[in-house]
Design a protein around this motif. Structure first.
Motif, PDB file in Angstrom:
ATOM      1  N   ASP A  70     -10.194   6.949  -9.290  1.00  0.00           N
ATOM      2  CA  ASP A  70     -11.361   7.829  -9.130  1.00  0.00           C
ATOM      3  C   ASP A  70     -12.387   7.245  -8.160  1.00  0.00           C
ATOM      4  OD1 ASP A  70     -10.440   9.868 -10.838  1.00  0.00           O
ATOM      5  OD2 ASP A  70     -11.048   8.704 -12.585  1.00  0.00           O
ATOM      6  N   TYR A  71     -11.890   6.620  -7.131  1.00  0.00           N
ATOM      7  CA  TYR A  71     -12.684   5.930  -6.100  1.00  0.00           C
ATOM      8  C   TYR A  71     -13.546   6.917  -5.316  1.00  0.00           C
ATOM      9  CZ  TYR A  71     -13.187   3.239  -1.698  1.00  0.00           C
ATOM     10  OH  TYR A  71     -13.654   2.596  -0.585  1.00  0.00           O
ATOM     11  N   GLU A  92     -17.789   3.548  -6.419  1.00  0.00           N
ATOM     12  CA  GLU A  92     -17.531   3.545  -7.843  1.00  0.00           C
ATOM     13  C   GLU A  92     -16.052   3.807  -8.080  1.00  0.00           C
ATOM     14  OE1 GLU A  92     -21.903   5.051  -9.384  1.00  0.00           O
ATOM     15  OE2 GLU A  92     -20.211   6.437  -9.560  1.00  0.00           O
ATOM     16  N   ARG A  94     -12.875   3.299 -11.548  1.00  0.00           N
ATOM     17  CA  ARG A  94     -12.531   2.817 -12.881  1.00  0.00           C
ATOM     18  C   ARG A  94     -11.174   2.135 -12.809  1.00  0.00           C
ATOM     19  NH1 ARG A  94      -8.635   5.822 -15.209  1.00  0.00           N
ATOM     20  NH2 ARG A  94      -8.288   7.868 -14.302  1.00  0.00           N
ATOM     21  N   TRP A 100     -15.574   1.387 -15.905  1.00  0.00           N
ATOM     22  CA  TRP A 100     -16.146   1.785 -14.623  1.00  0.00           C
ATOM     23  C   TRP A 100     -16.817   0.598 -13.947  1.00  0.00           C
ATOM     24  CZ3 TRP A 100     -15.446   6.089 -11.883  1.00  0.00           C
ATOM     25  CH2 TRP A 100     -14.866   7.167 -12.544  1.00  0.00           C
ATOM     26  N   TYR A 101     -16.815   0.627 -12.612  1.00  0.00           N
ATOM     27  CA  TYR A 101     -17.445  -0.405 -11.789  1.00  0.00           C
ATOM     28  C   TYR A 101     -18.191   0.264 -10.646  1.00  0.00           C
ATOM     29  CZ  TYR A 101     -14.161  -3.569 -14.041  1.00  0.00           C
ATOM     30  OH  TYR A 101     -13.453  -4.277 -14.967  1.00  0.00           O
ATOM     31  N   ARG A 102     -19.234  -0.412 -10.196  1.00  0.00           N
ATOM     32  CA  ARG A 102     -19.843  -0.069  -8.910  1.00  0.00           C
ATOM     33  C   ARG A 102     -19.735  -1.331  -8.063  1.00  0.00           C
ATOM     34  NH1 ARG A 102     -24.943   1.561 -10.041  1.00  0.00           N
ATOM     35  NH2 ARG A 102     -24.123   3.600 -10.576  1.00  0.00           N
ATOM     36  N   ALA A 131     -19.945   4.461 -18.105  1.00  0.00           N
ATOM     37  CA  ALA A 131     -19.662   5.769 -17.509  1.00  0.00           C
ATOM     38  C   ALA A 131     -20.949   6.568 -17.339  1.00  0.00           C
ATOM     39  CB  ALA A 131     -18.648   6.529 -18.356  1.00  0.00           C
ATOM     40  N   ASP A 133     -23.744   5.500 -16.398  1.00  0.00           N
ATOM     41  CA  ASP A 133     -24.517   4.970 -15.267  1.00  0.00           C
ATOM     42  C   ASP A 133     -23.953   5.385 -13.914  1.00  0.00           C
ATOM     43  OD1 ASP A 133     -26.348   3.674 -16.909  1.00  0.00           O
ATOM     44  OD2 ASP A 133     -25.097   1.862 -17.029  1.00  0.00           O
ATOM     45  N   ARG A 134     -22.862   6.120 -13.919  1.00  0.00           N
ATOM     46  CA  ARG A 134     -22.267   6.555 -12.655  1.00  0.00           C
ATOM     47  C   ARG A 134     -23.225   7.459 -11.892  1.00  0.00           C
ATOM     48  NH1 ARG A 134     -17.421   9.797 -13.577  1.00  0.00           N
ATOM     49  NH2 ARG A 134     -17.277   9.668 -11.325  1.00  0.00           N
ATOM     50  N   PHE A 137     -20.536  11.721  -8.212  1.00  0.00           N
ATOM     51  CA  PHE A 137     -19.823  12.726  -8.989  1.00  0.00           C
ATOM     52  C   PHE A 137     -19.177  13.841  -8.179  1.00  0.00           C
ATOM     53  CE2 PHE A 137     -22.682  10.987 -12.222  1.00  0.00           C
ATOM     54  CZ  PHE A 137     -21.769  10.731 -13.226  1.00  0.00           C
TER      55      PHE A 137
END
Length: 155
Positions: A70-71, A92, A94, A100-102, A131, A133-134, A137
């Motif tokens: 989901d990049y 971002e 996962r 999840w990561y940023r 999630a 804090d994403r 979108f």
């Protein structure tokens, strides 16, 4: 050798356009497409990995997008010169466990006369995020023109 406009020397507009085109390409997550923006002998440093040539770039991108799910990426022009561009970016993703990561980073780019990237030096740090804090979108693919950039998002 094919050209990849905009071509150097860069001004503020062409450098910003080059950064957005790179963002758009990477958001396709298509190594076959992305690799064509680089010279056949392009040299990279990505974090602590040293990569040379399109075959290694292709293999790197394939591995990257198999594990970074989901990049979504945003790049922003930081500075430019005749044949060089510096960008800052965040993306971002996962992992396969759902974490999840940023990722935050900077890239320094050098181009040949045909507008192909000959050198890419990237420094990147990953921050685990919830999630909730994403911030990225949009539907998978190109970031919509009306979606805020890094500065507007306070990143």
């Amino acid at each position: 050798m094919p050209t990849k406009p905009p071509l150097p020397p860069f001004d503020a507009n062409s450098a910003a356009q080059k950064a957005r085109l790179a963002e758009d390409a990477w958001n396709t997550r298509d190594p076959d497409k992305v690799v064509l923006a680089y010279t056949p002998d392009s040299r990279w440093r990505n974090r602590a990995e040293f990569i040379h040539g399109r075959d290694e770039i292709h293999a790197f991108l394939t591995r990257k997008w198999q594990r970074e799910l989901d990049y979504r990426l945003i790049k922003e022009l930081w500075a430019f010169g005749d044949k060089r561009i510096a960008v800052r970016f965040a993306y971002e993703f996962r992992d396969d466990s759902g974490q999840w990561y940023r990722a935050y980073g900077n890239e320094n780019w050098e181009f040949d006369d045909n507008g192909l990237m000959a050198v890419r030096v990237a420094s990147i740090n990953d921050l685990p995020i919830a999630a909730s804090d994403r911030l990225f979108f949009w539907p998978q693919g190109r970031r919509p023109d009306d979606h805020p950039g890094l500065s507007e998002l306070g990143l």
